[in-house]
Design a protein around this motif. Sequence first.
Motif, PDB file in Angstrom:
ATOM      1  N   THR A 191       0.834  -1.200   0.000  1.00 52.04           N
ATOM      2  CA  THR A 191       0.000   0.000   0.000  1.00 52.04           C
ATOM      3  C   THR A 191       0.865   1.246   0.000  1.00 52.04           C
ATOM      4  O   THR A 191       1.912   1.269   0.641  1.00 52.04           O
ATOM      5  N   GLY A 192       0.429   2.241  -0.713  1.00 47.14           N
ATOM      6  CA  GLY A 192       1.129   3.524  -0.704  1.00 47.14           C
ATOM      7  C   GLY A 192       1.046   4.232  -2.042  1.00 47.14           C
ATOM      8  O   GLY A 192       1.247   3.607  -3.081  1.00 47.14           O
ATOM      9  N   GLU A 194       3.048   6.292  -3.118  1.00 45.73           N
ATOM     10  CA  GLU A 194       4.384   6.526  -3.680  1.00 45.73           C
ATOM     11  C   GLU A 194       4.919   5.336  -4.462  1.00 45.73           C
ATOM     12  O   GLU A 194       5.964   5.401  -5.091  1.00 45.73           O
ATOM     13  N   ASP A 234      -3.517   4.783  -1.332  1.00 47.99           N
ATOM     14  CA  ASP A 234      -3.984   5.194  -0.013  1.00 47.99           C
ATOM     15  C   ASP A 234      -5.396   5.753  -0.106  1.00 47.99           C
ATOM     16  O   ASP A 234      -5.662   6.890   0.281  1.00 47.99           O
ATOM     17  N   GLY A 257       1.157   1.437   5.548  1.00 50.30           N
ATOM     18  CA  GLY A 257      -0.138   1.919   6.009  1.00 50.30           C
ATOM     19  C   GLY A 257      -0.459   1.595   7.452  1.00 50.30           C
ATOM     20  O   GLY A 257      -1.599   1.715   7.873  1.00 50.30           O
ATOM     21  N   ASP A 262      -0.843   7.165   8.149  1.00 55.50           N
ATOM     22  CA  ASP A 262      -1.889   6.767   7.205  1.00 55.50           C
ATOM     23  C   ASP A 262      -2.681   5.526   7.596  1.00 55.50           C
ATOM     24  O   ASP A 262      -3.379   4.964   6.790  1.00 55.50           O
TER      25      ASP A 262
HETATM   26 MG    MG Z   1       2.295   4.199   3.214  1.00 58.43          MG
END
Ligand code: MG
Length: 597
Positions: A191-192, A194, A234, A257, A262
């Motif tokens: 997850t992310g 970026e 996210d 996450g 987050d």
């Molecule tokens: Mg993250």
Amino acid sequence: MISVEEALEKVLSCVEVLEPEQKPILDCLGQVLAEDVYSTIDIPPLDNSAMDGYALRAEDTRGASGSSPKYLIVVGEVAAGSMPTKEVRLGTAIRIMTGAPLPEGADAVVQFEDTDEVNRKSSRRDLSQIGILCQAEKGLNVRGRGEDIARGDLVLKEGKVLRPQEIGVLASLGRSNVLVIRRPTVAILATGDELIDVNQLLAPGKIYDSNTYTIAAEVTRYGGIPKILGIGRDSVQSLIEKIDGGLDADMLITSGGVSKGDYDIVKDVLAERGEIDFWTVCMKPGKPLAFGIMTKMEREKKRKMPHLGLPGNPVSSMITFEQFARPAILKMMGKKTLAKPAIRAIIEDDVVNTDGRRIFVRVVVTRHGGQYHASLTGPQGSGILTSMTKANGLAIIPESSKGVKAGDMIEVQMLEWGEEQGEIERLPVISIVGKSQSGKTVLMEQLITEFKRRGYKVAALKHSRGGIEIDHPGKDSWKFGQAGSDAVYISSPDKLAFIKNLDHDLSIDEIMTIIDPEFDLVLAEGFRESKTPKIEVHRKAFGDDLLCSREELSAVVTDAPLDIDIAQLSWGDTGAVADFIEKSFLRAVKGKGKCSP
Ligand code: MG
Ligand code: AMP
């Protein structure tokens, strides 16, 4: 904050051993056998030759030697894979190849080298006769029928982890399929915002998703089947979509996450699919960890799927995988040994522990001078994944310590060693527990004597609530302690003692890090709280109840049989107690077994 052990216990309590499946043997490497395998045949199926040579009757060779050969008439030849057509009578022999069935009448095989065959061939002499140059005993070079496995034998027991040799044995029994605990499918989600996948071009502000690949490779390594769900953004919608693609798996592993910034999104999404809990585990790296149970429908039945939310930093996610996901996968596969094999090593650098967490330090372990040594791989940041590529071990700095100094003994988890190896390297500790006055010390004394007699090097460990006797007020050693030394060592021509000041009561694990690796076993008196195997001394006179619960105990030594489902040994039969300890805990240690007195 919860301890690593507590977190692991919670994770393991939520995963079950999976069901068995029938599969081709070659697909079963590393899986756990789910049936007892009996042989329906003898292996070898017939008496056969272990050498290329001549099958004959041993009595015909009496007195034979290089200078006075015995001559036999060669009546035939038999190769591996065919059956002999002739019988060996007195005065005759049959030329035979390795693996060929022994002809009727023969009871020994003399190898070519002990006959004059080569000479005959080079001098073009007649091969219808053969000179035997040595005296053969009955059975020489004969492999007996059923010598390896007899028909009806239990060859492999349920629970056995299949290695190449077990797969070979299955093949030798003619088994093409076998019943094993199936491999878990593990869904993996990064997850992310970026993150981008390795197939895409790197863009400003983005990084490649490495966790998916590390985790998938780890899953494969430990026997699971990775199911890559990709990268969740996210956002609630993105995560829901991705997670729903993995609901058919046996476990879900997400990374990222879970840190403060987050986690709300992950938390909300996962809460919608089940329950989710966020833990702060007393470890470094890898403090934040999420653990949840997703509920899903499967064939109209509710099924639960555990979810492990690892931190995003690549090193943290890998180390938390090792500590929590790896044992969960192994448990699902039906494995019994879940602990990563650990050794004791001398650390070659100082490590400070500033915030009382258990630190997993990436180290390179080498062995020299009969000892393991562990040196740091370099910078230990939790984003520095190359610290893992250099490492072959994780050194453990206990949460209770303020750090270690170069030269200290520490425990190191060996990253490349198989779990089964763990039991070989770990110095076995057996605790003798029991109510006060039940006879623990007497049993300790008897066991020490018995194990010494059997050739073991024994260390004894005693917990003394009332302080340590050698620390007499007024003695020089005591004065040094009073003056503020952190430890006092006293050596004499035949003994060494040391007194180290402590800031807390040490656990057995902590004590083990300073016990020399030279011993074969440690017998400890007391230490009820420890996780080491325990044997309780029970006396009828003290009542029927035991100090420890059944689950905690390996056996009871008692003077009156108890009505419980646990190994019971009679008080006074020290040999039997030592046999039990030897069989249960020492077998793999050094293969010492009993020495003749
Ligand atoms: Mg993250
Ligand atoms: P997070 O736990 O999501 O706050 O992430 C912590 C750090 O790990 C951040 O620097 C992330 O960029 C990095 N990170 C998270 N997921 C991954 C991933 N799949 N691959 C590489 N780095 C990651």
